[in-house]
Design a protein around this motif. Structure first.
Motif, PDB file in Angstrom:
ATOM      1  N   LYS A 197       0.501  -1.187   0.108  1.00 20.23           N
ATOM      2  CA  LYS A 197       0.033  -0.223   0.132  1.00 20.23           C
ATOM      3  C   LYS A 197       0.896   1.278  -0.070  1.00 20.23           C
ATOM      4  N   THR A 198       2.180   1.100   0.614  1.00 17.61           N
ATOM      5  CA  THR A 198       2.999   2.438   0.589  1.00 17.61           C
ATOM      6  C   THR A 198       3.361   2.659  -0.784  1.00 17.61           C
ATOM      7  N   ASP A 199       3.336   1.723  -1.791  1.00 17.23           N
ATOM      8  CA  ASP A 199       3.638   1.916  -3.170  1.00 17.23           C
ATOM      9  C   ASP A 199       2.513   2.276  -4.195  1.00 17.23           C
ATOM     10  N   ALA A 200       1.273   2.168  -3.553  1.00 18.77           N
ATOM     11  CA  ALA A 200       0.052   2.241  -4.279  1.00 18.77           C
ATOM     12  C   ALA A 200      -0.173   3.291  -5.176  1.00 18.77           C
ATOM     13  N   TYR A 201       0.327   4.620  -4.699  1.00 12.66           N
ATOM     14  CA  TYR A 201       0.297   5.705  -5.486  1.00 12.66           C
ATOM     15  C   TYR A 201       0.497   5.598  -6.807  1.00 12.66           C
ATOM     16  N   ILE A 202       1.408   4.606  -7.235  1.00 18.12           N
ATOM     17  CA  ILE A 202       1.664   4.386  -8.700  1.00 18.12           C
ATOM     18  C   ILE A 202       0.359   3.897  -9.372  1.00 18.12           C
ATOM     19  N   TYR A 203      -0.467   3.429  -8.979  1.00 16.72           N
ATOM     20  CA  TYR A 203      -1.674   2.880  -9.329  1.00 16.72           C
ATOM     21  C   TYR A 203      -2.121   3.943 -10.197  1.00 16.72           C
ATOM     22  N   ASP A 204      -2.287   5.032  -9.765  1.00 21.23           N
ATOM     23  CA  ASP A 204      -2.890   6.338 -10.474  1.00 21.23           C
ATOM     24  C   ASP A 204      -2.155   6.670 -11.889  1.00 21.23           C
ATOM     25  N   LYS A 205      -1.108   5.964 -11.928  1.00 25.72           N
ATOM     26  CA  LYS A 205      -0.337   6.427 -13.337  1.00 25.72           C
ATOM     27  C   LYS A 205      -0.844   5.344 -14.430  1.00 25.72           C
ATOM     28  N   VAL A 206      -1.767   4.607 -14.153  1.00 27.14           N
ATOM     29  CA  VAL A 206      -2.656   3.706 -15.113  1.00 27.14           C
ATOM     30  C   VAL A 206      -3.744   4.418 -15.618  1.00 27.14           C
ATOM     31  N   GLU A 207      -3.909   4.670 -16.888  1.00 29.16           N
ATOM     32  CA  GLU A 207      -5.444   5.469 -17.304  1.00 29.16           C
ATOM     33  C   GLU A 207      -6.367   4.464 -17.170  1.00 29.16           C
TER      34      GLU A 207
ATOM     35  N   HIS B 173     -12.420   9.995 -10.794  1.00 28.46           N
ATOM     36  CA  HIS B 173     -13.291   9.538  -9.756  1.00 28.46           C
ATOM     37  C   HIS B 173     -12.514   8.249  -9.141  1.00 28.46           C
ATOM     38  N   ALA B 174     -12.092   7.267  -9.824  1.00 30.71           N
ATOM     39  CA  ALA B 174     -11.369   6.034  -9.392  1.00 30.71           C
ATOM     40  C   ALA B 174      -9.970   6.185  -9.326  1.00 30.71           C
ATOM     41  N   ASN B 175      -9.289   6.415  -8.236  1.00 30.53           N
ATOM     42  CA  ASN B 175      -7.788   6.717  -8.179  1.00 30.53           C
ATOM     43  C   ASN B 175      -7.672   6.374  -6.451  1.00 30.53           C
ATOM     44  N   TYR B 176      -6.315   5.949  -6.598  1.00 31.27           N
ATOM     45  CA  TYR B 176      -5.574   5.846  -5.303  1.00 31.27           C
ATOM     46  C   TYR B 176      -5.704   7.030  -4.416  1.00 31.27           C
ATOM     47  N   LYS B 177      -5.235   7.875  -4.933  1.00 24.96           N
ATOM     48  CA  LYS B 177      -5.176   9.182  -4.148  1.00 24.96           C
ATOM     49  C   LYS B 177      -6.606   9.564  -3.424  1.00 24.96           C
ATOM     50  N   ARG B 178      -7.496   9.512  -4.051  1.00 17.61           N
ATOM     51  CA  ARG B 178      -9.002   9.519  -3.468  1.00 17.61           C
ATOM     52  C   ARG B 178      -9.386   8.705  -2.739  1.00 17.61           C
ATOM     53  N   TRP B 179      -9.171   7.187  -2.968  1.00 26.30           N
ATOM     54  CA  TRP B 179      -9.542   6.122  -2.065  1.00 26.30           C
ATOM     55  C   TRP B 179      -8.738   6.495  -0.736  1.00 26.30           C
ATOM     56  N   ASN B 180      -7.505   6.905  -0.832  1.00 24.46           N
ATOM     57  CA  ASN B 180      -6.778   6.951   0.447  1.00 24.46           C
ATOM     58  C   ASN B 180      -7.153   8.096   1.354  1.00 24.46           C
ATOM     59  N   GLN B 181      -7.602   8.917   0.755  1.00 29.13           N
ATOM     60  CA  GLN B 181      -8.380  10.134   1.534  1.00 29.13           C
ATOM     61  C   GLN B 181      -9.633   9.805   2.125  1.00 29.13           C
ATOM     62  N   GLN B 182     -10.729   8.964   1.457  1.00 28.89           N
ATOM     63  CA  GLN B 182     -11.859   8.454   1.977  1.00 28.89           C
ATOM     64  C   GLN B 182     -11.908   7.238   2.786  1.00 28.89           C
ATOM     65  N   PHE B 183     -11.238   6.247   2.565  1.00 24.94           N
ATOM     66  CA  PHE B 183     -11.367   5.049   3.249  1.00 24.94           C
ATOM     67  C   PHE B 183     -10.212   4.480   3.813  1.00 24.94           C
ATOM     68  N   ASP B 184     -10.361   3.666   4.988  1.00 28.11           N
ATOM     69  CA  ASP B 184      -9.202   2.937   5.450  1.00 28.11           C
ATOM     70  C   ASP B 184      -8.764   1.986   4.627  1.00 28.11           C
ATOM     71  N   LEU B 185      -7.638   1.772   4.174  1.00 28.91           N
ATOM     72  CA  LEU B 185      -7.122   0.949   3.082  1.00 28.91           C
ATOM     73  C   LEU B 185      -6.483  -0.301   3.786  1.00 28.91           C
ATOM     74  N   SER B 186      -6.678  -0.456   4.883  1.00 26.60           N
ATOM     75  CA  SER B 186      -6.075  -1.887   5.714  1.00 26.60           C
ATOM     76  C   SER B 186      -6.426  -2.886   5.025  1.00 26.60           C
ATOM     77  N   ASN B 187      -7.599  -3.330   4.594  1.00 22.73           N
ATOM     78  CA  ASN B 187      -8.065  -4.512   3.954  1.00 22.73           C
ATOM     79  C   ASN B 187      -8.103  -4.564   2.188  1.00 22.73           C
ATOM     80  N   TRP B 188      -7.567  -3.456   1.845  1.00 20.90           N
ATOM     81  CA  TRP B 188      -7.418  -3.400   0.226  1.00 20.90           C
ATOM     82  C   TRP B 188      -6.168  -3.888  -0.055  1.00 20.90           C
ATOM     83  N   HIS B 189      -6.048  -4.588  -1.373  1.00 20.66           N
ATOM     84  CA  HIS B 189      -4.920  -5.407  -1.802  1.00 20.66           C
ATOM     85  C   HIS B 189      -4.907  -4.893  -3.280  1.00 20.66           C
ATOM     86  N   PHE B 190      -3.566  -4.458  -3.633  1.00 15.13           N
ATOM     87  CA  PHE B 190      -3.322  -3.612  -5.130  1.00 15.13           C
ATOM     88  C   PHE B 190      -2.441  -4.620  -5.778  1.00 15.13           C
ATOM     89  N   PHE B 191      -2.685  -4.915  -7.170  1.00 17.65           N
ATOM     90  CA  PHE B 191      -2.233  -5.620  -8.076  1.00 17.65           C
ATOM     91  C   PHE B 191      -1.691  -5.116  -9.264  1.00 17.65           C
TER      92      PHE B 191
END
Length: 196
Positions: free
Chosen positions: A14-24, A60-78
């Motif tokens: 999750k500490t690296d999940a900001y790169i998720y937003d680089k995918v359109e 609307h669908a991006n890590y930056k927004r999710w990280n501000q809105q939700f607790d990402l403890s049980n989120w898994h990023f691939f």
């Protein structure tokens, strides 16, 4: 890490999940499922061609927004990478009381998001990411995966049905007031039946 031709796939921290937003997350819409509800006499889904347009979900669908809105403890990023370039991603959520889509169930997971860069579509990237989500869901002891899709994303709906998903609910008012008035489809996939 696993390889599919030149594409590298991995679950990221999750500490690296900001790169998720680089995918359109753009979808070319050429047809929709028109939903016709005849009171209690039934529902019809009619595939209808529309003037082509691009739907961009990235705002609307991006890590930056999710990280501000939700607790990402049980989120898994691939992620899928071509060299160092992120070209695809998927997100699995589970055991999060704040997510109403989980229906209060501990055995249900949500495919919160899946995306593939337009230049990498139809190369198996989405299928490989989906398989990773399913394996993780099974490893976490989940029995079912819930997937949200819209009536204007016909290719995604076809992909999910091909994976074994079934339609659980239709909500014509989930996006009430939005310009394109999409219809929400909620799909469910039984993990054991999918043969993961």
């Amino acid at each position: 890490m696993e390889r599919n031709q030149e594409i590298r796939y991995t679950e990221i921290e999750k500490t690296d999940a900001y790169i998720y937003d680089k995918v359109e997350m753009k979808v070319r819409v050429e047809e929709i499922y028109e939903v016709v509800i005849k009171d209690l006499d039934g529902i019809s889904f009619i595939k209808r061609a529309v003037a082509p347009y691009i739907k961009d979900f990235s705002g609307h669908a991006n890590y930056k927004r999710w990280n501000q809105q939700f607790d990402l403890s049980n989120w898994h990023f691939f992620m899928a990478f071509d060299g160092e370039k992120p070209v695809g991603g998927a997100v699995l959520c589970c055991n999060s009381a704040e997510l109403h889509m989980l229906e209060g169930r501990e055995d249900l997971g949500i495919l919160w998001d899946i995306r593939v860069d337009s230049a990498y579509k139809r190369r198996g990237v989405g299928g490989k990411l989906f398989d990773m989500v399913m394996k993780k869901a099974k490893g976490l002891g989940l029995c079912q995966l819930k997937i949200e899709c819209q009536n204007n994303n016909v290719p995604a709906a076809a992909f999910y049905f091909k994976q074994g998903a079934h339609l659980g609910a239709v909500n014509r008012y989930a996006y009430y007031g939005d310009a394109d008035e999409e219809v929400q489809f909620l799909l469910y996939l039984n993990i054991e039946a999918a043969g993961v």
